[in-house]
Design a protein around this motif. Structure first.
Motif, PDB file in Angstrom:
ATOM      1  N   ALA A 104       0.812  -1.219   0.000  1.00 16.95           N
ATOM      2  CA  ALA A 104       0.000   0.000   0.000  1.00 16.95           C
ATOM      3  C   ALA A 104       0.848   1.275   0.000  1.00 16.95           C
ATOM      4  CB  ALA A 104      -0.967  -0.001   1.175  1.00 16.95           C
ATOM      5  N   PRO A 105       1.917   1.368   0.806  1.00 18.68           N
ATOM      6  CA  PRO A 105       2.738   2.589   0.770  1.00 18.68           C
ATOM      7  C   PRO A 105       3.434   2.800  -0.578  1.00 18.68           C
ATOM      8  CG  PRO A 105       3.137   1.353   2.787  1.00 18.68           C
ATOM      9  CD  PRO A 105       2.336   0.467   1.889  1.00 18.68           C
ATOM     10  N   LEU A 106       3.811   1.700  -1.239  1.00 18.88           N
ATOM     11  CA  LEU A 106       4.458   1.811  -2.544  1.00 18.88           C
ATOM     12  C   LEU A 106       3.474   2.318  -3.594  1.00 18.88           C
ATOM     13  CD1 LEU A 106       6.422  -1.581  -2.557  1.00 18.88           C
ATOM     14  CD2 LEU A 106       7.226   0.659  -1.803  1.00 18.88           C
ATOM     15  N   VAL A 107       2.271   1.758  -3.570  1.00 17.82           N
ATOM     16  CA  VAL A 107       1.246   2.168  -4.529  1.00 17.82           C
ATOM     17  C   VAL A 107       0.853   3.624  -4.285  1.00 17.82           C
ATOM     18  CG1 VAL A 107      -1.097   1.725  -5.360  1.00 17.82           C
ATOM     19  CG2 VAL A 107       0.403  -0.189  -4.796  1.00 17.82           C
ATOM     20  N   LYS A 108       0.859   4.049  -3.023  1.00 13.10           N
ATOM     21  CA  LYS A 108       0.501   5.431  -2.710  1.00 13.10           C
ATOM     22  C   LYS A 108       1.473   6.415  -3.363  1.00 13.10           C
ATOM     23  CE  LYS A 108       0.972   7.246   1.506  1.00 13.10           C
ATOM     24  NZ  LYS A 108       0.694   7.654   2.910  1.00 13.10           N
ATOM     25  N   ILE A 109       2.749   6.086  -3.384  1.00 15.77           N
ATOM     26  CA  ILE A 109       3.735   6.950  -4.037  1.00 15.77           C
ATOM     27  C   ILE A 109       3.427   7.075  -5.529  1.00 15.77           C
ATOM     28  CG2 ILE A 109       6.170   7.177  -4.670  1.00 15.77           C
ATOM     29  CD1 ILE A 109       6.840   5.793  -2.005  1.00 15.77           C
ATOM     30  N   PHE A 120      -9.721  15.321  -7.596  1.00 10.47           N
ATOM     31  CA  PHE A 120     -10.363  15.277  -6.279  1.00 10.47           C
ATOM     32  C   PHE A 120     -11.184  13.995  -6.107  1.00 10.47           C
ATOM     33  CE2 PHE A 120     -14.206  16.280  -3.739  1.00 10.47           C
ATOM     34  CZ  PHE A 120     -13.598  16.473  -2.506  1.00 10.47           C
ATOM     35  N   ILE A 121     -11.982  13.667  -7.110  1.00 10.58           N
ATOM     36  CA  ILE A 121     -12.818  12.463  -7.040  1.00 10.58           C
ATOM     37  C   ILE A 121     -11.946  11.212  -6.977  1.00 10.58           C
ATOM     38  CG2 ILE A 121     -14.492  11.048  -8.304  1.00 10.58           C
ATOM     39  CD1 ILE A 121     -15.634  13.687  -9.426  1.00 10.58           C
ATOM     40  N   TRP A 122     -10.911  11.187  -7.801  1.00  6.48           N
ATOM     41  CA  TRP A 122     -10.001  10.034  -7.849  1.00  6.48           C
ATOM     42  C   TRP A 122      -9.287   9.859  -6.510  1.00  6.48           C
ATOM     43  CZ3 TRP A 122      -4.825   9.552 -10.889  1.00  6.48           C
ATOM     44  CH2 TRP A 122      -4.504   8.201 -11.077  1.00  6.48           C
ATOM     45  N   TYR A 123      -8.870  10.974  -5.927  1.00  5.78           N
ATOM     46  CA  TYR A 123      -8.208  10.950  -4.623  1.00  5.78           C
ATOM     47  C   TYR A 123      -9.109  10.297  -3.579  1.00  5.78           C
ATOM     48  CZ  TYR A 123      -6.418  12.838  -0.175  1.00  5.78           C
ATOM     49  OH  TYR A 123      -5.962  12.980   1.107  1.00  5.78           O
ATOM     50  N   GLN A 124     -10.350  10.692  -3.552  1.00  2.00           N
ATOM     51  CA  GLN A 124     -11.278  10.142  -2.570  1.00  2.00           C
ATOM     52  C   GLN A 124     -11.503   8.647  -2.786  1.00  2.00           C
ATOM     53  OE1 GLN A 124     -11.988  11.846  -0.123  1.00  2.00           O
ATOM     54  NE2 GLN A 124     -12.315  13.992  -0.567  1.00  2.00           N
ATOM     55  N   GLU A 125     -11.599   8.254  -4.044  1.00  2.00           N
ATOM     56  CA  GLU A 125     -11.830   6.835  -4.360  1.00  2.00           C
ATOM     57  C   GLU A 125     -10.662   5.965  -3.915  1.00  2.00           C
ATOM     58  OE1 GLU A 125     -14.567   7.472  -8.395  1.00  2.00           O
ATOM     59  OE2 GLU A 125     -12.431   6.975  -8.560  1.00  2.00           O
ATOM     60  N   GLU A 126      -9.446   6.374  -4.285  1.00  2.00           N
ATOM     61  CA  GLU A 126      -8.274   5.547  -3.974  1.00  2.00           C
ATOM     62  C   GLU A 126      -7.940   5.584  -2.489  1.00  2.00           C
ATOM     63  OE1 GLU A 126      -6.514   3.454  -6.232  1.00  2.00           O
ATOM     64  OE2 GLU A 126      -8.432   3.889  -7.188  1.00  2.00           O
ATOM     65  N   THR A 146     -10.074   5.760  -0.063  1.00  2.00           N
ATOM     66  CA  THR A 146     -11.023   4.833   0.563  1.00  2.00           C
ATOM     67  C   THR A 146     -10.656   3.384   0.263  1.00  2.00           C
ATOM     68  OG1 THR A 146     -12.795   6.472   0.394  1.00  2.00           O
ATOM     69  CG2 THR A 146     -13.447   4.165   0.711  1.00  2.00           C
ATOM     70  N   LYS A 147     -10.295   3.127  -0.973  1.00  2.00           N
ATOM     71  CA  LYS A 147      -9.965   1.763  -1.403  1.00  2.00           C
ATOM     72  C   LYS A 147      -8.773   1.194  -0.637  1.00  2.00           C
ATOM     73  CE  LYS A 147      -8.213  -0.676  -5.498  1.00  2.00           C
ATOM     74  NZ  LYS A 147      -7.875  -0.517  -6.943  1.00  2.00           N
TER      75      LYS A 147
END
Length: 371
Positions: free
Chosen positions: A252-257, A276-282, A284-285
């Motif tokens: 998860a930390p790698l994917v976040k970068i 903004f929408i994409w940020y909220q989706e990912e 949460t995921k």
């Protein structure tokens, strides 16, 4: 070097005829004879075929292969199937080799024959090759695994791979629309490949100084997919090794970068609401928590890391920084937090601007105070 050693330079080309002569001349003008150039014309609709045919007729080093458009990975695979060299370079049609490429690599192979991978330094240049933005010189030798799981090992055309190693790795993955080279080098790491670094600038890379043509979500999907594969056993590898195993890593930390870098592309493009929408989706995921410093990766090689010329800094100040501020406003960051975020994200550009405006000494003093 033994006459049996041949360099195979594989050049996929799709509608890049305007660069093709440049890249071919960068190879053919070198004082070295024991190489071949494989041009893979991947269904181009421009005059790639005509230019490549002309070179193949006048120089026996050059071979042309025409195929229907199948993408970069498929073109490289065609090159691999037809390469007769002992060492292979994957060179994109819009990049080039510096004049002492073959000689330097030949010497390195002679001095350090135990390696299966070799890499050199590379520079980012403007499209017209008149302005150099940045040079990266590698220094570390040895096993590339497990570090290759978290980062690529260099520009693709700066890496030389022994054909016998390539034969163990399988083909480039044609389902990936990006990051196919990183996926390939991860496999090399999993079979235990060691790399020899040559800290010399031997290849050029044309840096596209805007991200307007980049598809952020396609890149993110590819980066995420490769990361998830990297920590699992890879059944595409023909050789059994101790490194090709499932890893108990939290990715998860790698994917976040990766996500932050690609999110930066959307903001660079002015797609604030989509970001903004994409940020909220990912968020949460993946159940991510974000610290202010996480957003530094907006400023990456995918966006504006090398935007350090006065006109580029002005463009960022006028067009991109306002987008970033609106985005953070939508995320309910305070004015004070936004000011800190802007300093963090655009630190290289702000420091450069202060040097340009106030001179080296005063600019350095100001930067020391602010940063």
């Amino acid at each position: 070097m033994s006459e049996k050693v041949i360099f195979s330079i594989i050049i996929p080309c799709y509608n890049q005829s305007h660069f093709l002569e440049d890249v071919l001349n960068s190879i053919l003008d070198q004082e070295y004879e024991n190489f071949e150039v494989l041009i893979i014309n991947d269904g181009s609709t421009d005059n790639t075929k005509e230019i490549a045919t002309g070179y193949s007729k006048k120089d026996p080093h050059v071979k042309l292969f025409n195929q229907k458009n199948q993408g970069l990975s498929a073109a490289r695979n065609t090159g691999l199937k037809n390469a007769s060299g002992k060492f292979i370079v994957f060179l994109d049609a819009d990049d080039w080799l510096e004049r002492d490429f073959f000689e330097t690599y030949s010497n390195a192979i002679t001095l350090f024959p135990e390696f299966d991978l070799y890499r050199c330094g590379y520079s980012y240049w403007s499209a017209d090759r008149q302005k150099k933005y940045h040079t990266h010189l590698p220094t570390k030798d040895g096993l590339i695994y497990p570090n290759v799981v978290t980062q690529n090992i260099g520009a693709c055309h700066s890496i030389l791979i022994r054909k016998s190693l390539a034969d163990q790795l399988g083909e480039f993955d044609t389902t990936l629309k990006s990051c196919e080279d990183w996926d390939y080098w991860i496999r090399a790491g999993k079979v235990g490949a060691k790399i020899k670094s040559i800290p010399q600038d031997l290849v050029g890379y044309r840096y596209i100084t805007d991200s307007m043509s980049r598809n952020a979500k396609v890149m993110y999907f590819a980066l995420s997919e490769v990361t998830q594969r990297a920590v699992r056993m890879d059944r595409r590898i023909a050789t059994e090794t101790d490194s090709n195993i499932d890893l108990n890593w939290n990715i998860a930390p790698l994917v976040k970068i990766h996500f932050i870098k690609c999110l930066g592309v959307l903001l660079h493009q002015g797609k604030i609401e989509e970001a903004f929408i994409w940020y909220q989706e990912e968020k949460t995921k993946w159940l991510w928590r974000f610290e202010l410093r996480d957003f530094v990766d907006f400023n990456s090689q995918l966006t504006f890391r090398y935007f350090l010329q006065p006109e580029q800094i002005q463009q960022l100040s006028k067009e991109v920084i306002p987008n970033v501020k609106v985005f953070f406003t939508k995320l309910d960051y305070s004015e004070k937090e936004q000011e800190k975020l802007i300093r963090l994200i655009f630190e290289p550009q702000i420091k450069k601007y202060n040097h340009l405006k106030y001179g080296r000494f005063l600019g350095a003093c100001l930067n020391k105070i602010r940063f």
